[in-house]
Design an enzyme around this catalytic site. Sequence first.
Site, PDB file in Angstrom:
ATOM      1  N   LYS A 124     -12.316  -8.352  10.177  1.00  0.00           N
ATOM      2  CA  LYS A 124     -11.353  -7.487   9.491  1.00  0.00           C
ATOM      3  C   LYS A 124     -11.026  -6.343  10.425  1.00  0.00           C
ATOM      4  O   LYS A 124     -11.830  -5.968  11.282  1.00  0.00           O
ATOM      5  CB  LYS A 124     -11.969  -6.928   8.205  1.00  0.00           C
ATOM      6  CG  LYS A 124     -10.942  -6.488   7.199  1.00  0.00           C
ATOM      7  CD  LYS A 124     -10.411  -7.681   6.453  1.00  0.00           C
ATOM      8  CE  LYS A 124      -9.275  -7.345   5.533  1.00  0.00           C
ATOM      9  NZ  LYS A 124      -9.010  -8.452   4.604  1.00  0.00           N
ATOM     10  N   ASP A 164      -2.953  -7.448   5.321  1.00  0.00           N
ATOM     11  CA  ASP A 164      -3.774  -7.027   4.176  1.00  0.00           C
ATOM     12  C   ASP A 164      -2.996  -5.846   3.587  1.00  0.00           C
ATOM     13  O   ASP A 164      -1.781  -5.723   3.835  1.00  0.00           O
ATOM     14  CB  ASP A 164      -5.196  -6.625   4.638  1.00  0.00           C
ATOM     15  CG  ASP A 164      -6.186  -6.537   3.469  1.00  0.00           C
ATOM     16  OD1 ASP A 164      -6.709  -7.571   3.061  1.00  0.00           O
ATOM     17  OD2 ASP A 164      -6.430  -5.426   2.947  1.00  0.00           O
TER      18      ASP A 164
HETATM   19  N1  GLU Z   1      -6.288 -10.137   4.072  1.00  0.00           N
HETATM   20  C1  GLU Z   1      -6.388 -11.429   3.469  1.00  0.00           C
HETATM   21  C2  GLU Z   1      -7.792 -11.617   2.933  1.00  0.00           C
HETATM   22  O1  GLU Z   1      -8.398 -10.655   2.485  1.00  0.00           O
HETATM   23  C3  GLU Z   1      -5.899 -12.540   4.361  1.00  0.00           C
HETATM   24  C4  GLU Z   1      -6.568 -12.671   5.684  1.00  0.00           C
HETATM   25  C5  GLU Z   1      -5.926 -13.696   6.604  1.00  0.00           C
HETATM   26  O2  GLU Z   1      -4.954 -14.334   6.230  1.00  0.00           O
HETATM   27  O3  GLU Z   1      -6.448 -13.839   7.709  1.00  0.00           O
HETATM   28  O4  GLU Z   1      -8.332 -12.686   2.864  1.00  0.00           O
END
Ligand code: GLU
Length: 445
Positions: A124, A164
Amino acid sequence: MEVDKIIQDLMHKHAGEPEYLQAVKEVLTSIKDVYNQHPEFEKAKLIERLVEPERVIMFRVPWVDDRGEVHVNTGYRVQFNSAIGPYKGGLRFHASVNLSIMKFLGFEQTFKNALTTLPMGGAKGGSDFSIRGRSDAEVMRFCQAFMQELYRHIGPNEDVPAGDIGVGAREIGYLFGTYKKLTHQWEGVLTGKGLEWGGSRIRPEATGYGALYFVNQMLQTRDIDIKGKTVAISGFGNVAWGAAKKATELGAKVITISGPDGYIYDPAGLDDEKIEYMLELRASGNDICQPYEEEFSGSQFFEGRKPWEQKADIYLTCATQNELNGEDADMILAHKPLCVAEVSNMGCTAEAVDKLIAAKQLFAPGKAVNAGGVATSGLEMTQNSIRLSWSEKEVDDKLHYIMHSIHEQCVKYGKQPDGYIDYVKGANVAGFMKVANAMMAQGIV
Ligand code: GLU
């Protein structure tokens, strides 16, 4: 070492990181039994390695606003675990972003990605930059400054960021353009791209669609049809939009949305026009939902309050972490709902989760319910690698299959002797076993 002792040590070591500790505690509590059945895990210090990110990158992001003023934000990328695939996970641009939130999200992502059946590790990233009130040019300059550092640490086989909170198609575009300029490579280094330049069909809708496919299966375990049921949703961003769209399509009635300013109650339910209006609200960059009340008569805005006070059959957290607390859980339980599901990451506090499970409420955690978003990112990576673009039906069928498989894994590991499905335990144990086995196979690294 005993799981409880590991938790205690972590609480001591990371006392200033409450979200990270909350996420770790939940997973470790769930997996305690299986961990004790595997002495080889203890010998390999598996948990001690699992809770420590493989790498944390923190960097300065200096940029200039439209008036010529210089700003400095903090950028992050937490590369948590690469046991089952390249690091994968979104970028969050929001004023609240800090190391604890980045670490909790990276940790959660590791298990969520494991559940998707696709080969993706967990990561993340993001920044404490807020797009609220910023011009398009300012957002572009910020994204360029952010990528000027991040590009060294990512790649299609190394780490693939996505969106996100605060990072949508516009931001992904600016980030991708900068990466391409700096590396001279056109490659699938980010997901959530536009359809014309390597993006996947259904990706914008995927988190919300996947969540509703999952909720539908939860309801089916109790022979309940979603048609005609009322749904209280929080948030009005991308995730809430996708969830509202699919819930309405399946014949349910969405009666609330919310923002940091309060919530909207719309007893008539959201229709196509109102759902499209959510996109307009978001594009305004003001981060408020109040204008909905003026736009659609019959709806009502409740300032500073949460949608959980309205009676509904289904409650879906679609905004951010810890948005549903113990008191909210009491209120919801008093409404005797059919189902409660986290669509936001860790949408419920630990107290709320405990109360919902103690009441044998049909309830599932974000890492299972919202995995459709990152799963479709995984499908975007595959399409980029084979240089093909699948039809809407192809992607949607695969999303259906993945959500079904996640549900099956939760039932397999979460079914209690009395028949109650503890989806929290199920998701945590299933995700953990996959990552743990991969880590064991790869030795002490
Ligand atoms: N931010 C999204 C999640 O919490 C998607 C992450 C992504 O597609 O890599 O899963």
